[in-house]
Enzyme design. Structure first.
Site, PDB file in Angstrom:
ATOM      1  N   HIS A 235       0.836  -1.216   0.000  1.00  0.00           N
ATOM      2  CA  HIS A 235       0.000   0.000   0.000  1.00  0.00           C
ATOM      3  C   HIS A 235       0.869   1.263   0.000  1.00  0.00           C
ATOM      4  O   HIS A 235       0.545   2.235   0.674  1.00  0.00           O
ATOM      5  CB  HIS A 235      -0.924   0.019   1.226  1.00  0.00           C
ATOM      6  CG  HIS A 235      -2.090  -0.918   1.101  1.00  0.00           C
ATOM      7  ND1 HIS A 235      -3.231  -0.595   0.419  1.00  0.00           N
ATOM      8  CD2 HIS A 235      -2.275  -2.179   1.563  1.00  0.00           C
ATOM      9  CE1 HIS A 235      -4.095  -1.610   0.481  1.00  0.00           C
ATOM     10  NE2 HIS A 235      -3.526  -2.596   1.164  1.00  0.00           N
ATOM     11  N   ASP A 298      -0.913  -4.967   5.715  1.00  0.00           N
ATOM     12  CA  ASP A 298      -1.908  -5.781   5.015  1.00  0.00           C
ATOM     13  C   ASP A 298      -1.643  -5.857   3.515  1.00  0.00           C
ATOM     14  O   ASP A 298      -0.988  -4.998   2.937  1.00  0.00           O
ATOM     15  CB  ASP A 298      -3.306  -5.201   5.253  1.00  0.00           C
ATOM     16  CG  ASP A 298      -3.389  -3.745   4.830  1.00  0.00           C
ATOM     17  OD1 ASP A 298      -2.420  -2.987   5.086  1.00  0.00           O
ATOM     18  OD2 ASP A 298      -4.398  -3.348   4.226  1.00  0.00           O
ATOM     19  N   GLU A 299      -2.170  -6.891   2.930  1.00  0.00           N
ATOM     20  CA  GLU A 299      -2.331  -7.011   1.481  1.00  0.00           C
ATOM     21  C   GLU A 299      -1.060  -6.750   0.671  1.00  0.00           C
ATOM     22  O   GLU A 299      -1.059  -5.955  -0.258  1.00  0.00           O
ATOM     23  CB  GLU A 299      -3.435  -6.056   0.997  1.00  0.00           C
ATOM     24  CG  GLU A 299      -4.797  -6.413   1.544  1.00  0.00           C
ATOM     25  CD  GLU A 299      -5.894  -5.540   0.945  1.00  0.00           C
ATOM     26  OE1 GLU A 299      -6.977  -6.081   0.682  1.00  0.00           O
ATOM     27  OE2 GLU A 299      -5.676  -4.321   0.765  1.00  0.00           O
ATOM     28  N   VAL A 300       0.037  -7.430   1.031  1.00  0.00           N
ATOM     29  CA  VAL A 300       1.234  -7.377   0.192  1.00  0.00           C
ATOM     30  C   VAL A 300       1.087  -8.494  -0.839  1.00  0.00           C
ATOM     31  O   VAL A 300       1.025  -9.662  -0.464  1.00  0.00           O
ATOM     32  CB  VAL A 300       2.499  -7.597   1.046  1.00  0.00           C
ATOM     33  CG1 VAL A 300       3.741  -7.494   0.164  1.00  0.00           C
ATOM     34  CG2 VAL A 300       2.552  -6.592   2.184  1.00  0.00           C
ATOM     35  N   GLU A 350      -2.527  -9.692   9.178  1.00  0.00           N
ATOM     36  CA  GLU A 350      -1.450 -10.381   8.473  1.00  0.00           C
ATOM     37  C   GLU A 350      -0.142 -10.391   9.267  1.00  0.00           C
ATOM     38  O   GLU A 350       0.718 -11.249   9.021  1.00  0.00           O
ATOM     39  CB  GLU A 350      -1.170  -9.706   7.122  1.00  0.00           C
ATOM     40  CG  GLU A 350      -2.190 -10.007   6.050  1.00  0.00           C
ATOM     41  CD  GLU A 350      -3.218  -8.917   5.917  1.00  0.00           C
ATOM     42  OE1 GLU A 350      -3.537  -8.294   6.942  1.00  0.00           O
ATOM     43  OE2 GLU A 350      -3.706  -8.684   4.801  1.00  0.00           O
TER      44      GLU A 350
END
Lengths: 673, 673
Positions: A235, A298-300, A350
């Site tokens: 992000h 988050d969300e890598v 995460e």
């Protein structure tokens, strides 16, 4: 509870309420005095209290210097709270109102602030003027972490908008403002050490350090902590616009305009990244005094890591477990930096790994399971799964989500202590300064109540009744959730007759935006941060009150075996209004492209209303409701339930219930006689 | 004119409009460039223009640096206007819009500002997005003085409220903000030379000199002059709280809380009064740069002069004609002082006397007669009679008042030149920060048009259509005239069901406050500045749109000899709604004292609606409409027309028309067949 239900419109409901008899008159002679401990925050709170009481009643209130023994409301606080508000500080208070006066007693400032807000909510209009019901309230929160996250990165949110939302948080006793400050789409903080971050990563839309200090002070005055979030290592596109050297792929980078999960990520194998983060976090740790520091996590998606041979070699050389192992490696170093600067690290779920120290806090966006798992491993956690305001859930649906529900319900008492509370999250893909209030309020009040009030307070009907009262009061704080709706609809309508505008309003009142991630799924072209948010889908509240009330009427009617003539008449009047509405709206749809977009939904409303009338006729007067009839009516409803213009036609489901009840074999198939 | 009528929602209507073909697309790529003369005011105006265009369309506009030849809108101004804006400066501009671009040309800044506002009003929503119609507008005002007076003395009006009203003035091209600053009830300006004036005369509610300079700059940026008024020698109690030595009777004095005309007046026989006024006006003349300085001069009742033997002796000794002569003596000395400090004196029409120099300006609150009389004597004048916003007249009634109407119509061309224009006046007995916008807007736009547009533009129906479009746009400037109504009604209702609140709204939508000075005349106790303004009478607009539209329907129906079935059906639906509304409202009236106050009016609405339905039944289906029937129905209407709760039930008159039409011998007495 019945008396309490009918008399009190408190939200959140206090831990304990004992009704007294009669009420205290609230008039222009009302005075407040601070007894016991006094400081600038309490003085300020008293002044705001008087100002707000004036707005809420229209009475000419003035902050009168009042002698402690003679004031209408006496606030007795024992001592100051911590200079930097801490997690778990005592927030309790006792509010006692009699026919002759009122008092708030609290161990510290925080309880004093909460007590003032509760008193404001106690004030109501009565046959004899404004009054506060006589009551003894002993109150303390169920959870110590009751937050609202606002994503100011995808769309920038101006300071005045943040301030009025913090006022709203105070009204519902939330105590953590989680400030999401960096994203692929923007880096929103002035860094004096690394000015390229905000200069190149924000399109000029960032908060200066002075502004940030101002907002932190503003929040503190209202008993609210400010926890900053800098999302790492993913992000992070906006960081790399000015500093491509920290990315895992070669630059150059530009500020992202689209929504979604993107590839850019910090390079965990680069020592300069940690040197940079040490300096940057050092600077931010001084700017943000709170003990907690959120690093996202988050969300890598790992694509840049996969594509970089040097990084893959590093993973092999260090024996890390793939990209997840690499992120854990990064997190450990990051945690060390955060800790070195005196902070506890907070991260999205995460980041959870048993090898991390136990002082970190896990924020779960993926569900109670991961929260329970963290608690078992000894980590503290806060719940956000179920509290995403941008998904367009009903207040009741958010309200039903409990931080100690599902998997967390089975935890031991000690483990449960580690569940600190929760946070509502306002992600801002489809949110800007204009409509953000209506995306947060009033539904956020239901989440605030879940986090403050006893677990057994959970009747949605009662919640809605109180939420609507609160919602109107919030407009006096400067929140725009109600009036921006009207203002935006007028823009959509342009020059319109009263009849045309009312027709648009009647339609808009019963539609909701598609839920969850439906806007992406139904988009004709990918949305970007440059797209205007000026459509009906952007203007309407995320939950339709009119549709919910109609649904309740339909349920009530069916539950009465379709014998409740009064309700039947109400349903009929509503259905006729909807059936005839489309003809009034269509001329406007010919003139405005923004109305044209809802023309199909308008026809659908007419169609389902006709189907509903057919069902109602059958229920009230008899008629052929065989399978063919049912199939025909249901087809109309099903067609109408397909989203159009990214809108859902909310009354359709209730009308299907009427059809089901009317059809052969249905609940009320026999006509009333 | 028909094309223009249907396409353009300009207000005020320009001096000349020539329609082109097609329209210019307005999207996020829109740019503005300043060609020709450029200065900070024009730059600021362009930035505000872009911001406002963004709000008005919801498009993401950014102030893009645009090359003069390529921008969508090019503003070409020849030269700056005067550093202190003067009466009679050129305000003309030409706005040309084609399908490919737009230009504003003007001799100076003022025309440039006006042209930008006109362009904003040209933008409308179309089937293909936002557009501006192709057009050539050549515009210049009919009168050079187009003012709004706000009385900030009886009720203090905070600066942010003044600023947003100045924004509204800019939108309708008014160019004088007349700031009424002193009254019996308050002295609102910081005087550094005589600090007791504001310290003792304002209850702490005054404007600092810095704030005043800020507001003057704010107004100048919008092409608006600021004319201060200090009312002398009457209306002056608040001055004497700190300075009783200047009064005509011994003190002490206290700030007046009641409304009306009071006795305190400066002592014209006291030389120290003139020394004081010289110093005070000297200070204020520096603070307010405008060439005009308003000294009030109205409503001196003379009682303190009568009661003071020293003053009466002075009158005799100087051979003055009683108190009027004494005031003239005062005015002449005052005029000398004002003139000495470089200003032209403005006064209410009482000051008119042929022995005063011709550079003074007369503001007439008593009518066109005194204005015409002044013009004949060689004095310039501005009209406010007919433009008192506080009297609750309809926009159409204000709109019909012309500064060159009545007695002024017979003036010679040279004399007519002396009629400079007019001013809307917002006296603030029943006005505070909360409801003032709704007392000024949108009706003030009708007065603004009267003062700007050609005299022959005077169709009220067209005016209303445009006013309603403008009214919605004004909310984007921060004005609260629309949403404060809803917010205040919610406060009045308290906790209410949707049905109850809608019932209150339906009633409130068709009532108006008693007109003219009716609030004093119908008050049960004398009003004061301490009284809350939180009642229905304070919340509602001063003109009911719903009632006006109903009245138009009734007129249309009767004019069709009651044969227009569509209109008949609309009237019937409306009457049924009103008839059935009372039952829904009464439960709320039992719970809220503020609703209880309108319960009788609610019953009246049900009553007149029933009478109207009886008439409509007779008109559509025949029936007995003899004298007895007519008397019975008319009695219901007459009873309902008596004000209750200081409210007028506006649809009553239109319903009487239906009764008259239905009755034997009435317009449509024969039933339709």
């Amino acid at each position: 509870m019945q008396t309490l239900r009918s008399l009190l419109n408190l939200m959140p409901i206090p831990a304990s309420v004992q009704m007294g008899s009669g009420s205290l008159k609230v008039d222009a002679g009302f005075t407040v005095a601070l007894a016991g401990h006094t400081d600038a925050r309490l003085m300020g709170a008293s002044e705001r209290f008087v100002e707000r009481l004036g707005k809420q009643t229209g009475l000419l209130m003035a902050m009168k210097p009042a002698n402690g023994t003679k004031a209408t409301l006496v606030v007795h606080v024992d001592h100051d709270s911590k200079s930097v508000q801490e997690l778990g500080e005592d927030e309790s208070y006792i509010l006692e109102v009699t026919q002759t006066g009122a008092s708030i007693t609290a161990p510290n400032d925080l309880g004093g602030l909460h007590g003032l807000q509760t008193f404001l909510q106690l004030v109501s209009v009565s046959p004899d003027g404004f009054v506060a019901s006589a009551v003894i309230i002993k109150d303390t929160p169920r959870f110590p972490w009751r937050g609202l996250m606002i994503d100011t990165a995808r769309h920038f949110v101006p300071l005045d908008v943040l301030r009025r939302n913090i006022d709203g948080m105070e009204a519902v006793k939330m105590n953590v403002f989680h400030w999401h400050l960096s994203e692929n789409q923007g880096f929103r903080v002035e860094s004096r050490k690394f000015p390229k971050l905000h200069e190149m990563g924000s399109n000029g839309q960032y908060y200066t350090q002075d502004e940030i200090r101002g907002l932190i002070a503003y929040a503190r005055e209202r008993g609210i902590r400010v926890v900053p979030e800098f999302d790492l290592p993913g992000h992070s596109t906006a960081w790399f616009v000015g500093h491509p050297e920290f990315a895992s792929a070669p630059g150059p980078f530009t500020i992202e305009r689209r929504w979604g999960v993107f590839d850019p990520a910090f390079d965990p194998t680069n020592d300069k990244v940690y040197k940079f983060l040490d300096e940057f976090i050092g600077e931010m740790a001084k700017l943000f005094p709170d003990h907690c520091f959120h690093v996202g996590g988050d969300e890598v998606n790992g694509k840049q890591w996969d594509a970089n041979p040097k990084i893959q070699e590093f993973i092999r050389a260090h024996g890390l477990k793939g990209n997840a192992g690499l992120q854990l490696y990064f997190n450990k170093k990051l945690q060390g930096i955060v800790s070195k600067h005196g902070k506890s690290m907070v991260g999205w779920d995460e980041v959870l790994d048993p090898t991390l120290p136990k002082d970190i806090v896990i924020q779960s966006w993926r569900g109670q399971d991961s929260l329970a798992e963290a608690a078992k491993q000894g980590y503290r956690g806060i719940l956000s799964h179920g509290y995403y305001l941008d998904l367009g859930w009903s207040a009741a649906r958010h309200y039903a989500v409990d931080p100690l529900g599902d998997a967390a319900a089975g935890l031991s008492p000690e483990e449960k202590q580690r569940i600190l509370g929760g946070e509502a999250c306002m992600w801002s893909e489809y949110v800007n300064a204009e409509n953000i209030d209506s995306r947060i309020w009033p539904r956020n009040a239901a989440i605030a109540e879940r986090l403050w009030s006893p677990q057994e307070v959970r009747d949605p009907g009662w919640m809605y009744a109180r939420m609507h009262v609160l919602s109107a009061q919030l407009e006096w704080l400067g929140l725009t959730h109600q009036h921006n709706y009207t203002r935006s609809l007028r823009r959509i309508a342009g020059a319109a007759s009263s009849e045309e505008f009312n027709a648009l309003r009647i339609l808009a009142d019963v539609v909701e935006p598609v839920k969850d991630y439906g806007r992406e799924q139904t988009a004709t072209e990918p949305a970007t941060s440059d797209m205007p948010l000026n459509r009906v889908v952007d203007a309407i509240p995320l939950e339709s009150r009119a549709a919910r009330e109609f649904s309740e009427m339909a349920d009530k009617f069916v539950a009465s075996s379709c014998h409740d003539a009064g309700t039947g008449a109400q349903i009929r009047a509503q259905l006729i209004l909807w059936r005839d509405n489309d003809a009034k709206l269509q001329p406007l749809a010919q003139r405005s492209f923004l109305v044209k977009e809802v023309a199909a939904t308008s026809r659908d409303l007419a169609g389902v209303a006709s189907a509903g009338l057919s069902a109602l006729d059958a229920l009230e007067h008899g008629g052929n409701t065989d399978e063919a009839w049912k199939a025909q009516q249901s087809a109309v409803v099903q067609q109408a339930q397909k989203p159009k213009g990214q809108l859902l036609l909310m009354p359709a489901a209730a009308i299907q219930k009427l059809i089901d009840a009317a059809s052969v074999g249905g609940t009320c198939a026999a006509p009333r006689q």
